[in-house]
Design an enzyme around this catalytic site. Sequence first.
Site, PDB file in Angstrom:
ATOM      1  N   ASN A  31       0.798  -1.168  -0.070  1.00  0.00           N
ATOM      2  CA  ASN A  31       0.055  -0.004  -0.028  1.00  0.00           C
ATOM      3  C   ASN A  31       0.850   1.183  -0.149  1.00  0.00           C
ATOM      4  OD1 ASN A  31      -1.577   2.301   1.114  1.00  0.00           O
ATOM      5  ND2 ASN A  31      -3.098   0.960   1.675  1.00  0.00           N
ATOM      6  N   ASP A  33      -0.252   4.686  -0.173  1.00  0.00           N
ATOM      7  CA  ASP A  33      -0.784   5.667   0.085  1.00  0.00           C
ATOM      8  C   ASP A  33       0.013   6.730   0.740  1.00  0.00           C
ATOM      9  OD1 ASP A  33      -3.262   4.536  -0.925  1.00  0.00           O
ATOM     10  OD2 ASP A  33      -3.936   4.174   1.196  1.00  0.00           O
ATOM     11  N   HIS A  34       0.909   6.185   1.628  1.00  0.00           N
ATOM     12  CA  HIS A  34       1.675   6.910   2.439  1.00  0.00           C
ATOM     13  C   HIS A  34       2.666   7.837   1.761  1.00  0.00           C
ATOM     14  CE1 HIS A  34      -0.218   4.612   5.303  1.00  0.00           C
ATOM     15  NE2 HIS A  34       0.158   3.391   4.535  1.00  0.00           N
ATOM     16  N   HIS A  67      -5.671   3.401  -1.804  1.00  0.00           N
ATOM     17  CA  HIS A  67      -7.008   3.787  -1.091  1.00  0.00           C
ATOM     18  C   HIS A  67      -7.453   5.163  -1.842  1.00  0.00           C
ATOM     19  CE1 HIS A  67      -9.755   4.033   2.544  1.00  0.00           C
ATOM     20  NE2 HIS A  67     -10.284   4.166   1.551  1.00  0.00           N
ATOM     21  N   ARG A  69      -9.677   7.697  -1.265  1.00  0.00           N
ATOM     22  CA  ARG A  69     -10.465   8.192  -0.459  1.00  0.00           C
ATOM     23  C   ARG A  69     -11.551   9.055  -0.787  1.00  0.00           C
ATOM     24  NH1 ARG A  69      -8.972   6.152   5.312  1.00  0.00           N
ATOM     25  NH2 ARG A  69     -10.912   7.609   5.712  1.00  0.00           N
ATOM     26  N   ARG A  73      -7.385  12.655   0.496  1.00  0.00           N
ATOM     27  CA  ARG A  73      -6.635  12.960   1.201  1.00  0.00           C
ATOM     28  C   ARG A  73      -4.914  12.908   0.833  1.00  0.00           C
ATOM     29  NH1 ARG A  73      -7.470  10.083   6.716  1.00  0.00           N
ATOM     30  NH2 ARG A  73      -9.824  10.664   6.454  1.00  0.00           N
ATOM     31  N   GLU A  94      -8.544   0.216  -2.759  1.00  0.00           N
ATOM     32  CA  GLU A  94      -9.695   0.311  -1.863  1.00  0.00           C
ATOM     33  C   GLU A  94     -10.488   1.495  -1.874  1.00  0.00           C
ATOM     34  OE1 GLU A  94      -6.123  -1.320   1.346  1.00  0.00           O
ATOM     35  OE2 GLU A  94      -6.910   0.767   1.709  1.00  0.00           O
ATOM     36  N   THR A 124      -6.926   6.259   9.810  1.00  0.00           N
ATOM     37  CA  THR A 124      -6.884   5.273   8.786  1.00  0.00           C
ATOM     38  C   THR A 124      -7.882   4.209   8.932  1.00  0.00           C
ATOM     39  OG1 THR A 124      -5.398   3.583   7.816  1.00  0.00           O
ATOM     40  CG2 THR A 124      -5.131   4.060  10.102  1.00  0.00           C
ATOM     41  N   THR A 125      -8.424   3.522   8.052  1.00  0.00           N
ATOM     42  CA  THR A 125      -9.226   2.366   8.264  1.00  0.00           C
ATOM     43  C   THR A 125      -9.031   1.597   9.414  1.00  0.00           C
ATOM     44  OG1 THR A 125      -9.333   2.229   5.658  1.00  0.00           O
ATOM     45  CG2 THR A 125     -10.594   0.768   6.763  1.00  0.00           C
ATOM     46  N   GLU A 175     -10.545  -9.599   2.928  1.00  0.00           N
ATOM     47  CA  GLU A 175      -9.245  -9.265   3.625  1.00  0.00           C
ATOM     48  C   GLU A 175      -9.507  -9.198   5.076  1.00  0.00           C
ATOM     49  OE1 GLU A 175      -7.414  -5.867   2.095  1.00  0.00           O
ATOM     50  OE2 GLU A 175      -6.238  -5.591   4.132  1.00  0.00           O
ATOM     51  N   HIS A 213      -3.528  -4.757   7.435  1.00  0.00           N
ATOM     52  CA  HIS A 213      -3.637  -3.542   8.579  1.00  0.00           C
ATOM     53  C   HIS A 213      -2.849  -3.511   9.565  1.00  0.00           C
ATOM     54  CE1 HIS A 213      -5.037   0.206   9.750  1.00  0.00           C
ATOM     55  NE2 HIS A 213      -5.614   0.505   8.789  1.00  0.00           N
ATOM     56  N   GLY A 214      -1.813  -2.677  10.040  1.00  0.00           N
ATOM     57  CA  GLY A 214      -0.949  -2.783  11.083  1.00  0.00           C
ATOM     58  C   GLY A 214      -0.119  -3.868  10.993  1.00  0.00           C
TER      59      GLY A 214
END
Length: 262
Positions: A31, A33-34, A67, A69, A73, A94, A124-125, A175, A213-214
């Site tokens: 991912n 996004d960051h 993602h 969004r 963002r 996503e 975040t989600t 997921e 996630h995480g």
Amino acid sequence: MSTRPPKSRVSLTVLAFFHTIRSTVRVLSVNIDHVATLRQARQETFPDPVQAATFVQLGGADGITVHLRLDRRHINERDVELLKRTVQTELTVEMAAVEETVKFATRVKPAQVTLVPELTTEVTTTSGLDVMRNAAELKPFVRRLKRAGIRVSVFVDPEKAQVEAAAELGAQVVELNTDRYSRDVTHRQDILAQLAETAESARALGLVVHAGHGLDYWNVVPVVEMDIAQGFSIGFSIVARALLIGLTEAVAEMKQILEVHS
Ligand code: PXP
């Protein structure tokens, strides 16, 4: 805590041998996004997630995830469109299941869409989609995405009833949300068992199981060892690590410019 990823006591050759004889191949979609978050922090054109995707794939990633969004963002339409044209592996987008994003996805046609819940207040989600409660609303969107040739995944908390609802909905992938697993260290073993049990139920229903996630370089190990998921969606820990291990070289390049031009 050490900043180094856990070292194996067995040699890479031995690992490679076991890897080749194992039947399950784990795929990693990174991912990015960051990277876009950093770009947006300065309202700049760089760092460009599209360029980042190339480096990510050079590292061996099996896919790229972004993602889109509703508040844009970080990732925007331009990013997704360019990624669709340039990603050599698989693009996953996503998104919330709403008309605007689903319409966009059916036009751009990423390999996979992962439906996630979206709150404007969240960083975040964190929670999974409540497929049971929202099945009627989700169904037409899932149908449209699949008709456009897009694989549909739903991001759910590790609960049997949610994966049953996902299968009923027509999703091909679930997921499993590892957010609680990654945070709640005290109950980690119980959550791991719950993830494994839910994954088993999902596979019995014919669903492909992903996890995300995480997850980081440490907590991913038990998830892999317990054979919970075939696919992993990991972002923050990888981008954060890339920033640290890339800093030395980035500073050295600037120092060299200052020296050469003095
Ligand atoms: N899976 C989903 C559904 C997500 O929303 C995210 C975060 O964007 C991830 C996986 C990746 O999580 P992380 O960035 O914590 O690795």
